[in-house]
Enzyme design. Structure first.
Site, PDB file in Angstrom:
ATOM      1  N   GLY A  55     -10.890  41.041  12.505  1.00 32.86           N
ATOM      2  CA  GLY A  55     -11.690  41.546  13.173  1.00 32.86           C
ATOM      3  C   GLY A  55     -12.743  42.724  11.642  1.00 32.86           C
ATOM      4  O   GLY A  55     -12.125  41.496  10.793  1.00 32.86           O
ATOM      5  N   CYS A  82      -7.745  35.266   9.169  1.00 33.89           N
ATOM      6  CA  CYS A  82      -9.189  36.281   8.805  1.00 33.89           C
ATOM      7  C   CYS A  82      -8.172  37.303   8.806  1.00 33.89           C
ATOM      8  O   CYS A  82      -7.142  37.143   7.991  1.00 33.89           O
ATOM      9  CB  CYS A  82     -10.448  36.307  10.118  1.00 33.89           C
ATOM     10  N   TYR A  83      -9.090  38.465   9.892  1.00 30.26           N
ATOM     11  CA  TYR A  83      -8.329  39.975   9.518  1.00 30.26           C
ATOM     12  C   TYR A  83      -6.466  39.427   9.659  1.00 30.26           C
ATOM     13  O   TYR A  83      -5.850  40.224   9.153  1.00 30.26           O
ATOM     14  CB  TYR A  83      -8.644  40.789  10.756  1.00 30.26           C
ATOM     15  N   HIS A 169     -12.002  30.602   9.819  1.00 28.16           N
ATOM     16  CA  HIS A 169     -11.918  30.492  11.271  1.00 28.16           C
ATOM     17  C   HIS A 169     -12.084  29.301  11.932  1.00 28.16           C
ATOM     18  O   HIS A 169     -12.876  28.994  12.174  1.00 28.16           O
ATOM     19  CB  HIS A 169     -13.546  31.090  11.782  1.00 28.16           C
ATOM     20  N   GLU A 171     -11.509  28.504  14.553  1.00 25.46           N
ATOM     21  CA  GLU A 171     -11.839  28.187  16.490  1.00 25.46           C
ATOM     22  C   GLU A 171     -13.387  28.082  16.477  1.00 25.46           C
ATOM     23  O   GLU A 171     -13.902  26.755  17.794  1.00 25.46           O
ATOM     24  CB  GLU A 171     -11.214  29.297  17.100  1.00 25.46           C
ATOM     25  N   SER A 223     -31.684  36.549  38.343  1.00 29.34           N
ATOM     26  CA  SER A 223     -33.280  36.180  37.129  1.00 29.34           C
ATOM     27  C   SER A 223     -33.572  35.019  36.984  1.00 29.34           C
ATOM     28  O   SER A 223     -34.629  34.707  35.952  1.00 29.34           O
ATOM     29  CB  SER A 223     -32.044  36.541  35.826  1.00 29.34           C
ATOM     30  N   GLY A 224     -33.394  33.620  37.631  1.00 24.72           N
ATOM     31  CA  GLY A 224     -33.476  32.683  38.011  1.00 24.72           C
ATOM     32  C   GLY A 224     -33.233  31.165  36.242  1.00 24.72           C
ATOM     33  O   GLY A 224     -33.265  30.354  36.210  1.00 24.72           O
ATOM     34  N   GLY A 225     -32.235  32.514  35.383  1.00 24.71           N
ATOM     35  CA  GLY A 225     -31.694  31.926  34.182  1.00 24.71           C
ATOM     36  C   GLY A 225     -30.417  31.117  34.971  1.00 24.71           C
ATOM     37  O   GLY A 225     -30.000  31.149  36.261  1.00 24.71           O
ATOM     38  N   ASP A 227     -27.318  31.295  34.135  1.00 26.76           N
ATOM     39  CA  ASP A 227     -25.793  32.218  34.774  1.00 26.76           C
ATOM     40  C   ASP A 227     -26.419  32.593  36.471  1.00 26.76           C
ATOM     41  O   ASP A 227     -25.599  32.092  37.272  1.00 26.76           O
ATOM     42  CB  ASP A 227     -25.849  33.129  33.818  1.00 26.76           C
ATOM     43  N   SER A 228     -27.007  33.653  35.871  1.00 22.31           N
ATOM     44  CA  SER A 228     -27.424  33.976  37.709  1.00 22.31           C
ATOM     45  C   SER A 228     -27.666  33.627  38.706  1.00 22.31           C
ATOM     46  O   SER A 228     -27.556  32.928  39.808  1.00 22.31           O
ATOM     47  CB  SER A 228     -28.334  34.991  37.978  1.00 22.31           C
ATOM     48  N   SER A 229     -28.369  32.031  38.433  1.00 21.01           N
ATOM     49  CA  SER A 229     -28.023  30.253  39.325  1.00 21.01           C
ATOM     50  C   SER A 229     -27.200  29.817  40.151  1.00 21.01           C
ATOM     51  O   SER A 229     -26.704  29.939  40.844  1.00 21.01           O
ATOM     52  CB  SER A 229     -29.254  30.342  38.872  1.00 21.01           C
ATOM     53  N   LYS A 369     -20.990  29.356  27.938  1.00 26.55           N
ATOM     54  CA  LYS A 369     -22.234  28.228  28.349  1.00 26.55           C
ATOM     55  C   LYS A 369     -22.581  27.336  29.321  1.00 26.55           C
ATOM     56  O   LYS A 369     -22.722  26.639  30.422  1.00 26.55           O
ATOM     57  CB  LYS A 369     -23.740  28.699  27.953  1.00 26.55           C
TER      58      LYS A 369
HETATM   59  P1  XMP Z   1     -28.527  35.523  20.709  1.00 31.63           P
HETATM   60  O1  XMP Z   1     -29.758  35.732  20.846  1.00 31.63           O
HETATM   61  O2  XMP Z   1     -27.490  36.630  20.784  1.00 31.63           O
HETATM   62  O3  XMP Z   1     -27.941  34.440  21.863  1.00 31.63           O
HETATM   63  O4  XMP Z   1     -27.911  34.619  19.498  1.00 31.63           O
HETATM   64  C1  XMP Z   1     -27.064  33.811  22.843  1.00 31.63           C
HETATM   65  C2  XMP Z   1     -27.170  33.691  23.662  1.00 31.63           C
HETATM   66  O5  XMP Z   1     -27.425  34.358  24.773  1.00 31.63           O
HETATM   67  C3  XMP Z   1     -28.534  34.802  25.282  1.00 31.63           C
HETATM   68  N1  XMP Z   1     -28.490  35.869  25.669  1.00 31.63           N
HETATM   69  C4  XMP Z   1     -29.016  36.747  26.386  1.00 31.63           C
HETATM   70  N2  XMP Z   1     -29.160  36.229  27.503  1.00 31.63           N
HETATM   71  N3  XMP Z   1     -29.169  38.681  28.571  1.00 31.63           N
HETATM   72  C5  XMP Z   1     -28.495  37.679  28.414  1.00 31.63           C
HETATM   73  O6  XMP Z   1     -28.521  36.877  30.005  1.00 31.63           O
HETATM   74  C6  XMP Z   1     -29.702  39.405  27.380  1.00 31.63           C
HETATM   75  O7  XMP Z   1     -29.773  40.148  26.855  1.00 31.63           O
HETATM   76  C7  XMP Z   1     -29.067  38.088  26.376  1.00 31.63           C
HETATM   77  N4  XMP Z   1     -29.505  38.154  25.023  1.00 31.63           N
HETATM   78  C8  XMP Z   1     -29.833  36.900  24.665  1.00 31.63           C
HETATM   79  C9  XMP Z   1     -29.537  33.805  24.140  1.00 31.63           C
HETATM   80  O8  XMP Z   1     -30.682  33.236  24.786  1.00 31.63           O
HETATM   81  C10 XMP Z   1     -28.538  32.777  23.985  1.00 31.63           C
HETATM   82  O9  XMP Z   1     -28.328  31.680  25.038  1.00 31.63           O
END
Ligand code: XMP
Length: 513
Positions: A55, A82-83, A169, A171, A223-225, A227-229, A369
C-alpha cells in the site's frame, strides 16, 4: 465447494489482484477483501491463510490503514507483503522507519533457504522492491530471513506463530522465484492441498449470462480490441441476436482497423449479432484540437465516446443490459478500492449514465489479459483476433504525445503499420507482450538529400509482460530495428528520426502518452 481459502487483505497496493491470482495459480481459492473487514467476518470465512498487501502509506502515519492486533492471535498463518510486512512489524512491536536509501526495481536479495518461505529458493535471488520505508527492527520472536545491502530486513518470520513477511513483492514476475515463495506459503505454511480448480470460465459464463439475460436486449460498446471482442463473442454465443454491438470509429484506430473490425463483426462475419458502425473521426479531431495534456485528452476521448454512444443508444431505445469489456487491470488502475489512481481508463464508468438500461454486464471483470486470450481461444475465436495487439480504448490518442491532429494520426498509423509488419516478417512478434509505434511531440533537425528537415521523431516500443501490470522492454534484434527505421524515415512523410524506448513498467507505463 470452497473448502480451502486464502484471503488477501487489501491495504491499497497496486498488485493486490495479482496476489490473488498467483494464489489461484497454486490451485487454492482466493479472494481479495478490504482491510475494513471485521475480525468476526474473517473468522466466519475460515481462511487457511491471510496475505496483507502492499500500500502507498507509511505505518507511522496516524491515518494509514491498520488492522487490530488480535488478527495475529487467530492462529491463522499470515504473510505480509511490502506495506503489509511493515504493518506486521509495527503492530507487533517492531520498528519501521524511513529508509536512508529507498529501493526500487530489480534488487539482489540474500535469503535464508532454511526458512519455510524460501525452501528451494536460491540463496541469492532477484526480487522486485518498491519502498521508501523499511523495517529497522523486527518484533520479538521474529528472525530476519532475507536482506539486501541497504535493507536489513527484506524478509522476516516467526514460524511458531506462522507469521511471515517480505519487503519485496513475490507476486510480480520480476521477482524471479516469487511463485515458489507464494507456493511455499500456501502449501507448506498454510497447509493447503491445492485441490481447487477454476471451472471452465467460458462454459460457466455463457450459462450464467443466459440465465441472467433471459430474453432481454443487450447492448455492447465494441472497440475492436481483444477485451471487448471477447466480451462480444461471449454475449453473442449466449444470446445471439438479442445483442447489438456499437462500434465507434473515433479516427484513432490503427491503420485499416475500422474495416477489419467490420469484417469480423459485421453482417459478413461469423457471429450472430447486430452490428452498427459509427464513423465519428472528424468529431474527435475537432474536440481534440489544441489539447495537449494526456489526462485531458483521455477525458475528452472518453466523453466524446459517451456522446456518440448516447446518440446511438437513443436510436436503439431502452435495453436491458449494457456490456462492458472491463478487465481486472482496468478496475485496479482506475483506482477502485484504495489504490492510487494511475490514469483514468477509457472503458470504466461513463456509459451507464447515458444509456437507458437495467443492469451492467462485465463478463471479463475478473480476468487478466492472458486469461482473456485463453477465453477467446476457448470460444473458438481465430488466433489473429485473440493474439491481436491489445489496443487501448483511447487508441492512438495515447500514442501521440501533445496535440492530436489528423496529420499526426496518419504519421503514427503508417509508422506503426511498418513496425508491426517488419516484426511479423522477422518472426519476433509472437514473443512480445505489446509493441507499437508512438509519435513523440519532439521535432528535430535532420537532412534529407540536400535539404534540411525539421520533423518528428517516432518512438518504437515493445514490451514483455504476462499481466500488463509490470513489463520490461524487449530486446528487438538490431537488424530488425534498423530495417524498421529505414523504412519509416523513407516511407512516412514528416518523420526524420526513430527512437527505441528501453524503459520498463514501472517506472514507465506500457503506453506512451
Ligand atoms: P499502461 O499504459 O497503463 O497499459 O501500462 C497497460 C495495458 O492497458 C492498456 N491500456 C488501456 N486499455 N483502455 C483500455 O482498454 C485504456 O484507457 C487503456 N490505457 C492503457 C495498454 O494498451 C496496455 O495493454
Amino acid at each position: 465447494m470452497k473448502n480451502e481459502m486464502i484471503i488477501v487483505l487489501d491495504f491499497g497496493g497496486q498488485y493486490n489482484q495479482l496476489i490473488a491470482r498467483r494464489v489461484r495459480e497454486c490451485n487454492v481459492y482466493c479472494e481479495v477483501k478490504p482491510y475494513t473487514m471485521s475480525l468476526d467476518e474473517i473468522k466466519a470465512l475460515n481462511p487457511k491463510g491471510i496475505i496483507f498487501t502492499g500500500g502507498p502509506n507509511s505505518v507511522y502515519d496516524e491515518t494509514s490503514p491498520r488492522y487490530q492486533k488480535e488478527i495475529f492471535d487467530l492462529g491463522i498463518p499470515i504473510l505480509g507483503i511490502c506495506y503489509g510486512s511493515q504493518l506486521m512489524a509495527h503492530t507487533l512491536g517492531g520498528r519501521v522507519e524511513t529508509a536512508p536509501v529507498s529501493e526500487y526495481g530489480h534488487t539482489e536479495v540474500t535469503v535464508d533457504p532454511s526458512d519455510v518461505l524460501f525452501e528451494g529458493v536460491s540463496e541469492n535471488t532477484v526480487c522486485w522492491m518498491s519502498h521508501t520505508d523499511y523495517i529497522a527492527q523486527v518484533p520479538e520472536g521474529f528472525k530476519i530471513t532475507a536482506h539486501t545491502p541497504v535493507c536489513p530486513v527484506a524478509a522476516m518470520s516467526c514460524p511458531e506463530q506462522k507469521l511471515y513477511a517480505t519487503q519485496f513483492h513475490p507476486e510480480v514476475m520480476h521477482t524471479k522465484e516469487g511463485m515458489k515463495m507464494l507456493a511455499n506459503f500456501v502449501h507448506n505454511v498454510c497447509g493447503c492441498a491445492g485441490d481447487w480448480k477454476m471451472d471452465s470460465f467460458v462454459e460457466t459464463t455463457i450459462q450464467s449470462l443466459r440465465e441472467k439475460i433471459g430474453s432481454g436486449k443487450v447492448l455492447c460498446a465494441l472497440s475492436g480490441g481483444v477485451d471487448s471482442s471477447v466480451a462480444a463473442v461471449l454475449l453473442s454465443k449466449a444470446v445471439g441476436k438479442q445483442l447489438t454491438c456499437v462500434f465507434v470509429d473515433h479516427g484513432l484506430l490503427r491503420k485499416n482497423e475500422g474495416d477489419e473490425v467490420e469484417a469480423v463483426f459485421g453482417p459478413d462475419g461469423p457471429y450472430e449479432l447486430n452490428f452498427i458502425r459509427v464513423n465519428a473521426q472528424q468529431r474527435y479531431y475537432s474536440k481534440l484540437k489544441g489539447v495537449t495534456d494526456p489526462e485531458t485528452k483521455r477525458k475528452i476521448i472518453g466523453e466524446e465516446f459517451i456522446r456518440v454512444f448516447e446518440e446511438e443508444a437513443k436510436k436503439i431505445g431502452s435495453v436491458d443490459f449494457l456490456v462492458q469489456g472491463t478487465i481486472y487491470p482496468d478496475v485496479i488502475e482506475s483506482g477502485l478500492g484504495k489504490s492510487a489512481v494511475i490514469k483514468s481508463h477509457h472503458n470504466v464508468g461513463g456509459l451507464p449514465d447515458v444509456v437507458d438500461f437495467k443492469e451492467i454486464v462485465e463478463p471479463l471483470r475478473m480476468l487478466f489479459k492472458d486469461e482473456v486470450r485463453k477465453a477467446g481461444l476457448e470460444l473458438g475465436m481465430p488466433e489473429y483476433l485473440v493474439y491481436r495487439q491489445p489496443f487501448p480504448g483511447p487508441g492512438l490518442g495515447v500514442r501521440i504525445v501533445g496535440e492530436v491532429t489528423e496529420e499526426k494520426v496518419r504519421i503514427v498509423q503508417d509508422a506503426d503499420y511498418i513496425y508491426r509488419e517488419e516484426l511479423h516478417k522477422a518472426g519476433v512478434d509472437k514473443d512480445l507482450g505489446q509493441y507499437f509505434a508512438a509519435l513523440t511531440n519532439m521535432r528535430s533537425v535532420g537532412v534529407m538529400g540536400d535539404f534540411r528537415t525539421y520533423d518528428y521523431a517516432i518512438a518504437l516500443r515493445a514490451v514483455l509482460t504476462s499481466d500488463f501490470m509490470t513489463a520490461e522492454a524487449a530486446q528487438i534484434p538490431w537488424e530488425v530495428l534498423a530495417k524498421v527505421t529505414n523504412r519509416i524515415v523513407n516511407e512516412v512523410k514528416g518523420v526524420n528520426r526513430v527512437l527505441y524506448d528501453c524503459t520498463g513498467k514501472p517506472p514507465a507505463t506500457i503506453e506512451f502518452e
